[in-house]
Design a protein around this motif. Structure first.
Motif, PDB file in Angstrom:
ATOM      1  N   ILE A  12     -35.647 -66.073 -19.386  1.00  0.00           N
ATOM      2  CA  ILE A  12     -35.475 -66.187 -20.831  1.00  0.00           C
ATOM      3  C   ILE A  12     -36.434 -67.215 -21.402  1.00  0.00           C
ATOM      4  O   ILE A  12     -37.085 -66.988 -22.430  1.00  0.00           O
ATOM      5  CB  ILE A  12     -34.024 -66.566 -21.182  1.00  0.00           C
ATOM      6  N   GLY A  13     -36.540 -68.367 -20.718  1.00  0.00           N
ATOM      7  CA  GLY A  13     -37.457 -69.410 -21.178  1.00  0.00           C
ATOM      8  C   GLY A  13     -38.889 -68.927 -21.233  1.00  0.00           C
ATOM      9  O   GLY A  13     -39.615 -69.191 -22.199  1.00  0.00           O
ATOM     10  N   ASN A  14     -39.301 -68.181 -20.213  1.00  0.00           N
ATOM     11  CA  ASN A  14     -40.668 -67.652 -20.192  1.00  0.00           C
ATOM     12  C   ASN A  14     -40.899 -66.680 -21.344  1.00  0.00           C
ATOM     13  O   ASN A  14     -41.965 -66.676 -21.976  1.00  0.00           O
ATOM     14  CB  ASN A  14     -40.940 -66.944 -18.863  1.00  0.00           C
ATOM     15  N   THR A  15     -39.890 -65.842 -21.617  1.00  0.00           N
ATOM     16  CA  THR A  15     -39.989 -64.894 -22.726  1.00  0.00           C
ATOM     17  C   THR A  15     -40.139 -65.635 -24.050  1.00  0.00           C
ATOM     18  O   THR A  15     -40.945 -65.252 -24.910  1.00  0.00           O
ATOM     19  CB  THR A  15     -38.747 -63.988 -22.769  1.00  0.00           C
ATOM     20  N   LEU A  16     -39.360 -66.700 -24.235  1.00  0.00           N
ATOM     21  CA  LEU A  16     -39.412 -67.465 -25.477  1.00  0.00           C
ATOM     22  C   LEU A  16     -40.732 -68.215 -25.622  1.00  0.00           C
ATOM     23  O   LEU A  16     -41.255 -68.342 -26.736  1.00  0.00           O
ATOM     24  CB  LEU A  16     -38.241 -68.449 -25.523  1.00  0.00           C
TER      25      LEU A  16
ATOM     26  N   ASP B  70     -33.418 -77.134 -19.851  1.00  0.00           N
ATOM     27  CA  ASP B  70     -32.686 -78.394 -20.058  1.00  0.00           C
ATOM     28  C   ASP B  70     -31.659 -78.241 -21.177  1.00  0.00           C
ATOM     29  O   ASP B  70     -30.516 -78.690 -21.059  1.00  0.00           O
ATOM     30  CB  ASP B  70     -33.656 -79.528 -20.393  1.00  0.00           C
ATOM     31  N   ALA B  71     -32.063 -77.587 -22.268  1.00  0.00           N
ATOM     32  CA  ALA B  71     -31.162 -77.405 -23.410  1.00  0.00           C
ATOM     33  C   ALA B  71     -30.007 -76.470 -23.051  1.00  0.00           C
ATOM     34  O   ALA B  71     -28.864 -76.698 -23.461  1.00  0.00           O
ATOM     35  CB  ALA B  71     -31.937 -76.867 -24.608  1.00  0.00           C
ATOM     36  N   ALA B  72     -30.307 -75.425 -22.293  1.00  0.00           N
ATOM     37  CA  ALA B  72     -29.253 -74.483 -21.889  1.00  0.00           C
ATOM     38  C   ALA B  72     -28.265 -75.155 -20.937  1.00  0.00           C
ATOM     39  O   ALA B  72     -27.051 -74.942 -21.029  1.00  0.00           O
ATOM     40  CB  ALA B  72     -29.873 -73.248 -21.238  1.00  0.00           C
ATOM     41  N   ASP B  73     -28.792 -75.970 -20.023  1.00  0.00           N
ATOM     42  CA  ASP B  73     -27.920 -76.686 -19.095  1.00  0.00           C
ATOM     43  C   ASP B  73     -27.031 -77.692 -19.819  1.00  0.00           C
ATOM     44  O   ASP B  73     -25.898 -77.957 -19.398  1.00  0.00           O
ATOM     45  CB  ASP B  73     -28.759 -77.409 -18.032  1.00  0.00           C
ATOM     46  N   ALA B  74     -27.545 -78.252 -20.907  1.00  0.00           N
ATOM     47  CA  ALA B  74     -26.781 -79.249 -21.659  1.00  0.00           C
ATOM     48  C   ALA B  74     -25.701 -78.615 -22.525  1.00  0.00           C
ATOM     49  O   ALA B  74     -24.773 -79.298 -22.969  1.00  0.00           O
ATOM     50  CB  ALA B  74     -27.732 -80.073 -22.534  1.00  0.00           C
ATOM     51  N   ASN B  75     -25.817 -77.297 -22.761  1.00  0.00           N
ATOM     52  CA  ASN B  75     -24.834 -76.589 -23.586  1.00  0.00           C
ATOM     53  C   ASN B  75     -23.766 -75.978 -22.673  1.00  0.00           C
ATOM     54  O   ASN B  75     -24.097 -75.247 -21.739  1.00  0.00           O
ATOM     55  CB  ASN B  75     -25.518 -75.489 -24.397  1.00  0.00           C
TER      56      ASN B  75
ATOM     57  N   ILE C  14     -25.790 -66.581 -22.262  1.00  0.00           N
ATOM     58  CA  ILE C  14     -26.732 -65.843 -23.110  1.00  0.00           C
ATOM     59  C   ILE C  14     -26.853 -64.405 -22.605  1.00  0.00           C
ATOM     60  O   ILE C  14     -27.088 -64.162 -21.427  1.00  0.00           O
ATOM     61  CB  ILE C  14     -28.110 -66.526 -23.115  1.00  0.00           C
ATOM     62  N   GLN C  15     -26.675 -63.444 -23.508  1.00  0.00           N
ATOM     63  CA  GLN C  15     -26.685 -62.039 -23.148  1.00  0.00           C
ATOM     64  C   GLN C  15     -28.051 -61.412 -23.432  1.00  0.00           C
ATOM     65  O   GLN C  15     -28.859 -61.943 -24.193  1.00  0.00           O
ATOM     66  CB  GLN C  15     -25.616 -61.292 -23.931  1.00  0.00           C
ATOM     67  N   SER C  16     -28.259 -60.273 -22.802  1.00  0.00           N
ATOM     68  CA  SER C  16     -29.474 -59.524 -23.086  1.00  0.00           C
ATOM     69  C   SER C  16     -29.372 -58.925 -24.480  1.00  0.00           C
ATOM     70  O   SER C  16     -28.291 -58.809 -25.053  1.00  0.00           O
ATOM     71  CB  SER C  16     -29.664 -58.417 -22.041  1.00  0.00           C
TER      72      SER C  16
ATOM     73  N   VAL D 163     -31.290 -72.265 -28.157  1.00  0.00           N
ATOM     74  CA  VAL D 163     -30.090 -71.961 -27.372  1.00  0.00           C
ATOM     75  C   VAL D 163     -28.920 -71.661 -28.304  1.00  0.00           C
ATOM     76  O   VAL D 163     -28.160 -70.707 -28.092  1.00  0.00           O
ATOM     77  CB  VAL D 163     -29.753 -73.133 -26.431  1.00  0.00           C
ATOM     78  N   THR D 164     -28.767 -72.457 -29.347  1.00  0.00           N
ATOM     79  CA  THR D 164     -27.678 -72.255 -30.303  1.00  0.00           C
ATOM     80  C   THR D 164     -27.751 -70.873 -30.944  1.00  0.00           C
ATOM     81  O   THR D 164     -26.735 -70.171 -31.076  1.00  0.00           O
ATOM     82  CB  THR D 164     -27.710 -73.335 -31.401  1.00  0.00           C
ATOM     83  N   LEU D 165     -28.954 -70.427 -31.331  1.00  0.00           N
ATOM     84  CA  LEU D 165     -29.108 -69.111 -31.949  1.00  0.00           C
ATOM     85  C   LEU D 165     -28.837 -67.986 -30.951  1.00  0.00           C
ATOM     86  O   LEU D 165     -28.225 -66.970 -31.293  1.00  0.00           O
ATOM     87  CB  LEU D 165     -30.516 -68.966 -32.528  1.00  0.00           C
TER      88      LEU D 165
END
Length: 395
Positions: A89-93, A107-112, A118-120, A135-137
């Motif tokens: 996901i990070g690479n895609t973003l 890091d942000a996903a791990d902190a949440n 997160i779904q496809s 991550v929030t969005l």
């Protein structure tokens, strides 16, 4: 400076030795040197402290993941593929310039606390967002553009087209038109080889793998069918379907796929799919049945659906319907398999057709309302099983 430090430490050592008493002048001179030495130590430690702090801040910068600030700029749609890891996901973003680095996103996903949920799907995001904002969005259902479309196991191609049309707004006719060219959808030509001498009928039937899909919002009918075919090919690779069909079953992959579709239709539940496949192989290739025929009823209704006729329960089919020579999908009074698969089987049915359990079964009948069947190789026992089914209100 080193010499002064040595003198200072020597002075302290000397103070620990009472046997050498120094004179007043020597003591006064020693105190002066000690004061200078301690002052120099203090200065040195201060320099080292400032340098260490600056060095820490510089090193810390090297290990801090690059990140954007704020909620982002221009709107952008990003598709997250099924079964993507946080790294994927990070690479895609990063590729879409949504986040500055994959590390910052992870890091942000791990902190949440919900970061791993997160779904496809396709999302409305913004370019150059802080990873935390991204991550929030991605966890906000309102940001998802496309919703999952579920294709149940055992649906025919025509039924799949209807489901897709309702979900996407694309007319059924466009799906039917796209389905007329299986090879253009990604089905290699070798899949349509047969070893049973029957005429090859190229069809997309059997290759539209049943699952829940996240389709891009602006795709065409062909795009969506291609995604389903690609998924089928992936599952086939996981099962080593082609190799095992040719070497273990000793028939073509297309014939094994056809058996999988028949067992998907005849089996009342997934536990029986492999057993139904074994019955099919015993009848087709064994010596204990009265013909190399299947005598399954399900092919009749498939042809009726193809031609727009109403389907019928097996118990209400007449002999004229079962033995209708104008029906190419009949399995009574005719050796071999149907011209094509009769639905789109799931992974369990495909696996069952590849590697069915061992057994001498030639007959089966559903004996309860949960779809369980009784299997036997003895016809008289089969008759008793039929009576049991009637007693249970199944027949």
């Amino acid at each position: 400076m080193i010499d002064e430090l040595d003198l200072a430490f020597d002075e302290q050592i000397e103070r620990g030795k009472p046997r050498h008493r120094r004179g007043v002048r020597g003591a006064k001179g020693g105190k002066g040197k000690s004061a200078v030495a301690f002052l120099m130590i203090f200065i040195l430690l201060g320099v080292l402290g400032v340098g260490g702090y600056l060095g820490y801040e510089k090193i810390k910068g090297f290990f801090t993941a690059a990140d954007y600030d704020g909620p982002g700029t221009d709107a952008v749609q990003v598709e997250i593929a099924k079964n993507s890891s946080l790294t994927d996901i990070g690479n895609t973003l990063v590729d879409a310039d949504v986040v500055k680095s994959t590390a910052a996103f992870i890091d942000a996903a791990d902190a949440n606390p919900k970061g791993k949920n997160i779904q496809s799907g396709t999302y409305n995001l913004r370019k150059q967002m802080a990873a935390k904002e991204a991550v929030t969005l991605l966890l906000d259902p309102k940001a998802r553009v496309s919703k999952g479309v579920t294709i149940p196991e055992g649906k025919t191609a025509n039924q799949v087209y209807t489901i897709l049309s309702k979900a996407t707004g694309i007319p059924v006719a466009e799906f039917k038109n796209a389905g007329k060219n299986p090879e253009a959808l990604g089905i290699p030509d070798f899949w349509f080889n047969r070893t049973d001498g029957q005429k090859v009928t190229k069809s997309v039937e059997g290759f539209l793998f049943p699952d829940t899909y996240e389709f891009p919002p602006k795709g065409t009918a062909a795009d969506y069918l291609q995604l389903m075919v690609q998924h089928f090919m992936k599952v086939a690779d996981e099962l080593d379907f082609v190799q095992k069909a040719e070497t273990v079953r000793n028939i073509s992959p297309y014939e094994v796929l056809t058996v999988a579709s028949l067992s998907q239709a005849e089996g009342g539940n997934s536990e029986d799919f492999g057993k139904v496949a074994r019955v099919a192989y015993n009848r087709l290739y064994g010596d204990d049945f009265h013909c190399q025929c299947l005598e399954f009823d399900v092919g009749i209704n498939y042809y009726y659906q193809l031609t727009g006729r109403p389907t019928k329960p097996s118990g209400k089919m007449t002999d004229d319907e079962l033995f209708d020579t104008k029906n190419p999908y009949r399995l009574h009074g005719k050796d071999g398999l149907t011209p094509t698969p009769i639905n789109n089987p799931g992974k369990v049915a495909m696996k069952g057709a590849l590697d069915p359990p061992k057994g001498d079964w030639l007959y089966f009948v559903a004996i309860d309302k949960k779809g369980h069947s009784a299997f036997t190789g003895d016809y008289n026992q089969h008759l008793r099983n039929i009576n049991k089914a009637k007693q249970n209100g199944v027949l």
